[in-house]
Write an enzyme that holds these catalytic residues in place. Sequence first.
Site, PDB file in Angstrom:
ATOM      1  N   ASP A 228       0.854  -1.197   0.000  1.00 31.80           N
ATOM      2  CA  ASP A 228       0.000   0.000   0.000  1.00 31.80           C
ATOM      3  C   ASP A 228       0.887   1.243   0.000  1.00 31.80           C
ATOM      4  O   ASP A 228       2.123   1.122  -0.030  1.00 31.80           O
ATOM      5  CB  ASP A 228      -0.966  -0.013   1.198  1.00 31.80           C
ATOM      6  CG  ASP A 228      -2.322   0.596   0.819  1.00 31.80           C
ATOM      7  OD1 ASP A 228      -2.343   1.754   0.389  1.00 31.80           O
ATOM      8  OD2 ASP A 228      -3.345  -0.100   0.951  1.00 31.80           O
TER       9      ASP A 228
ATOM     10  N   HIS B  64      -2.992   2.930  -4.768  1.00 29.83           N
ATOM     11  CA  HIS B  64      -2.277   2.645  -3.514  1.00 29.83           C
ATOM     12  C   HIS B  64      -0.828   2.256  -3.812  1.00 29.83           C
ATOM     13  O   HIS B  64      -0.334   1.227  -3.338  1.00 29.83           O
ATOM     14  CB  HIS B  64      -3.008   1.549  -2.731  1.00 29.83           C
ATOM     15  CG  HIS B  64      -4.313   2.030  -2.127  1.00 29.83           C
ATOM     16  ND1 HIS B  64      -4.351   2.941  -1.093  1.00 29.83           N
ATOM     17  CD2 HIS B  64      -5.604   1.745  -2.434  1.00 29.83           C
ATOM     18  CE1 HIS B  64      -5.622   3.184  -0.772  1.00 29.83           C
ATOM     19  NE2 HIS B  64      -6.405   2.484  -1.575  1.00 29.83           N
TER      20      HIS B  64
ATOM     21  N   GLU C 192      -9.995   2.341  -5.039  1.00 30.51           N
ATOM     22  CA  GLU C 192      -9.545   3.703  -4.753  1.00 30.51           C
ATOM     23  C   GLU C 192      -8.378   4.137  -5.631  1.00 30.51           C
ATOM     24  O   GLU C 192      -7.326   4.524  -5.129  1.00 30.51           O
ATOM     25  CB  GLU C 192      -9.168   3.812  -3.266  1.00 30.51           C
ATOM     26  CG  GLU C 192     -10.351   3.532  -2.358  1.00 30.51           C
ATOM     27  CD  GLU C 192     -10.013   3.576  -0.868  1.00 30.51           C
ATOM     28  OE1 GLU C 192     -10.883   4.004  -0.094  1.00 30.51           O
ATOM     29  OE2 GLU C 192      -8.904   3.165  -0.480  1.00 30.51           O
TER      30      GLU C 192
HETATM   31  C1  ACM Z   1     -11.018  -0.605   0.851  1.00 34.17           C
HETATM   32  O1  ACM Z   1     -11.466  -0.532   2.002  1.00 34.17           O
HETATM   33  N1  ACM Z   1     -10.398   0.418   0.300  1.00 34.17           N
HETATM   34  C2  ACM Z   1     -11.184  -1.802   0.065  1.00 34.17           C
END
Ligand code: ACM
Length: 546
Positions: free
Chosen positions: A198, A269, A333
């Site tokens: 991440d 990410h 995201e």
């Molecule tokens: C998430 O909680 N971004 C999958």
Amino acid sequence: MNKFFLCLFTLLLLNAELHAQFNIIPQPLEVINTSKGSFNLSDRTPIVFKQQGLGKSASFLNAYLSQFYGFNLKQSKATAQGIYLRLNHKPESSKAAETNHTTGNYSLEVKKEGIFISAATEEGVFYGVQTLIQLLDPNSKDKTLAVPFVKIKDEPRFQYRGMHLDVARHFSTVSFVKKYIDYLALHKMNYFHWHLTDDQGWRIEIKKYPKLTELGSKRKGTITGFLPGNGNTNIPHGGFYTQEEIKAIVKYAADRYITVIPEIEMPGHASAALTAYSYLGCTGGPYKVQETFGVFDEVFCAGNEQTFTFFQDVIDEVAALFPAKYIHIGGDECPKTSWKKCPKCQQRMKDHQLKDEHELQSYFVQRMEKYINKKGKSIIGWDEILEGGLAPNATVMSWRGEDGGIEAAKQKHYAIMTPGNYMYFDYAQTAKRDSLTMPGLTTLEKVYSYEPIPAGLPAQYRKYILGAQANVWTEYMNNPSKIEYMIFPRMSALSEVVWSSKESRDWTSFQSRLKQQFNRYQLWGTNYYKDALENSRKSPAFQGHF
Ligand code: ACM
Ligand code: ZN
């Protein structure tokens, strides 16, 4: 009180006591109170099994007995009174499973002659051992344990029973990861979703790209307080798992019939990976391993061929380390800001007639899916992978509510349910705000009330719902004790959601059984939210924050 009522009252009390002695979580399918009495388990009790594979179940039991009761059992061929683990080789016809085929049925009988656990599969025997463990008195200090006579028939409801752990926001040591896997095993869970990469850290050694861990696993500090924070610790935070450590963890999990699913985030990410290899980003940087949380515009460039070479190389190493059929590719995201400005990304869209950046993301995921499929594996992605067109064989993890799971199932794709307001264990468990958490509220009762098959899903699609999982994002969990506090007792509630039959789900009964589970937590020495039973009812309804 006249005699009749006194008699009746005593009978009722006795009855309640008889039934109260089994505090098994998750609730088995069938528990039959046989005669009164118990089997004495001690270091003189032999453990008897023929098949080599059952050694894993015997070892787990022995490790548990050694650690928590100070004795263990010897394997023996003797036919004296003992614990018998057996594979009966003919799968018992289970009650029509609602989802696809589930494995793990077992039967357990405790009687004068011994303790008999049998199943058609090794994992079934292992689950029988977990139930046996729950028949042991967690408060006993004796070297002889009285195991009550009982007959149990049990089977899992869902084939996917999972817990996730984010080790990117805060690193967890190998020893804690193993402990976490033990917690899963003790709850009859079978999938560990390991969030390894991440913005705040890349945690898996990749031999071909050493800078991922040399640079990408370290950050200079971490914000203090809730996002955007009120300061910075200025304490370096880092850590990663070597491939040898990963192999050891995968084996540790496999010995407990738990499959480890690695998550390698793409295309968003990405900050930690871009810090190590800046040519993989649209702008070329500079990038940094993030010290704060949230969603960042710096993502992998979808127009650069080197990005795909990179991920294919990474997947080669990941696929070799993890025997799981699934690789989780993230997909959540991913802001499209840098793609909109990037000539390479725009060129890619033109070349492939992609009408917007969502389709570019879909191109990215589909291309990686093809590569992963060629290696004999399937992808799982967060529900954003539905946007711009779902990759042909993808399984969807539904987190922004249930809609993603419903949509996937309607498209005849498998789905795993992890909706935020029920399954996010980074949300507070009490309205009292006892510690720093994500802003949502997910009480114990809320978790317990979760039904993985969405109410509105037409019957013909129900089989696409594989099960459910709780997610443990660690932005606000920087030590094992906090993680334990956030997962217990909610994980015990989840185990019932994914294992027990729908008909047997009973909040009152669960609360009563949970009291004994609290004693087990104490025995394990784990932290947990002790007021869960008092506060669960009082907490106001969840106010969503997505
Ligand atoms: C998430 O909680 N971004 C999958
Ligand atoms: Zn780009």
